[in-house]
Design an enzyme around this catalytic site. Sequence first.
Site: not given
Length: 452
Positions: A271, A399, A414
Amino acid sequence: MGEIDNSFMKYRRMRMCKRVLIFMMGFGIVIAFAGFYIYEWNRMPEVIYVKSDKEQVIDFDIPASGEIYLESVETSNYLEPAVESISRLEDTGVGGDFIPSVEVDFSKEIVLSGVENQTYCADLKLFGVLPYKTVRIETMDSTKVIPSGQTVGIYVKTDGVYVIDIGDFTTTDGETVMPCKDILQSGDYIVAVNGEEVTRKKDFTEIVHNSGGATLHLTIKRGQEERDVKVTPVLSRDGSYKIGAWIRDSLQGVGTMTFIEEDGDFGALGHAVRDIDTNELVTISSGALYETSIVSISRGEEGEPGAVTGLIQYEKDKKVAEIEDNTTCGIHGTIVKEEWLDDTIEQPMDIALKQEIKKGDAYIISAVSGTCEKYSVEIVDINYNATEKKRALTIQVTDERLLDMTGGIVQGMSGSPIIQDGKIIGAVTHVLVNHPEKGYGIFLESMLNNGN
């Protein structure tokens, strides 16, 4: 007479009920069809990428068919179409500009193969009758990339002095003023003062302070437009001249590198770098990635997103890469520290296009623990037509190690690459605030093509 009236009224009521029933049934059918249409619309991507000189199986199982044709062609003796089942379409030569087309049915499995530098379009209709949508079919290179997952420090310089907001202040006379009201606004970039280029917050502040109250001629960028404005500084109660603007010239933070191409180019974040106050995409003049040490992790809880705190090492020998572009689908640039590549834990791998991705098991690579590790996740939703490219995938962390350590997805992750069936399919972009074990992701093809 009364019996006749009663029978007539009963007949009218029955007719009215029948009409209401027919209307409700018709309305229900319309609603059901509209829902079906929207559902089928969202199942078909607006753009389908195929790899050059490589067969691509497409199996959307959508009852839509139509014609595939070249978006534009050059005059030639023949043109190779996208559909593999027909190896060549001969130019008829009619008028010298005949654009060949071929029928295609997306309710069945089809095989496409890309031709370099060619773009195709498919005009589709539901059930071959109802207007549906036009899909672009574009070709991208069959390159391999190295998944990274390394945590990096991000530093960018804005392209000019960035205006966060404007405000008032008190003058030496006790008056409340706002000199730049209706002149500057949040999101502006001040690029010059009195005809001289300005790039640093410190320099601009000194110019204003030393103005003595003289009017300043500012050159600003607002969106795609450049304009000249005037603002007159006013002496504030603290003895300095001000214009009442909150400004900055740089941003920094922690994120994750997604992939490295074989030529040394990289993609990260998934992003854009946005201003923390305005949430606007920042236009940058330069930037760099630096090695970063994880200092602490705050776990994500319901309603409270977690975060990675990193110590960015700004020393010259700790610079990893130069940032060249800030886009809605991530930051891009070039690696400058080749030995940094030794810390990758995966070999170069193929890119999975969106039509190859399926719901189910996958894994991400993240250095949230301090070193790159693989963590299992599940792809729970795929949105081909997400309004925001960065929310095309919905993933859930499965996980236990990562759940125990972070609670799921946290800020700073991110850009963590997502791998499925030996191919890199995308990157983590956001956490769901109320469900920190879940997050959004972007298709890798969007990162490579800057969202196109």
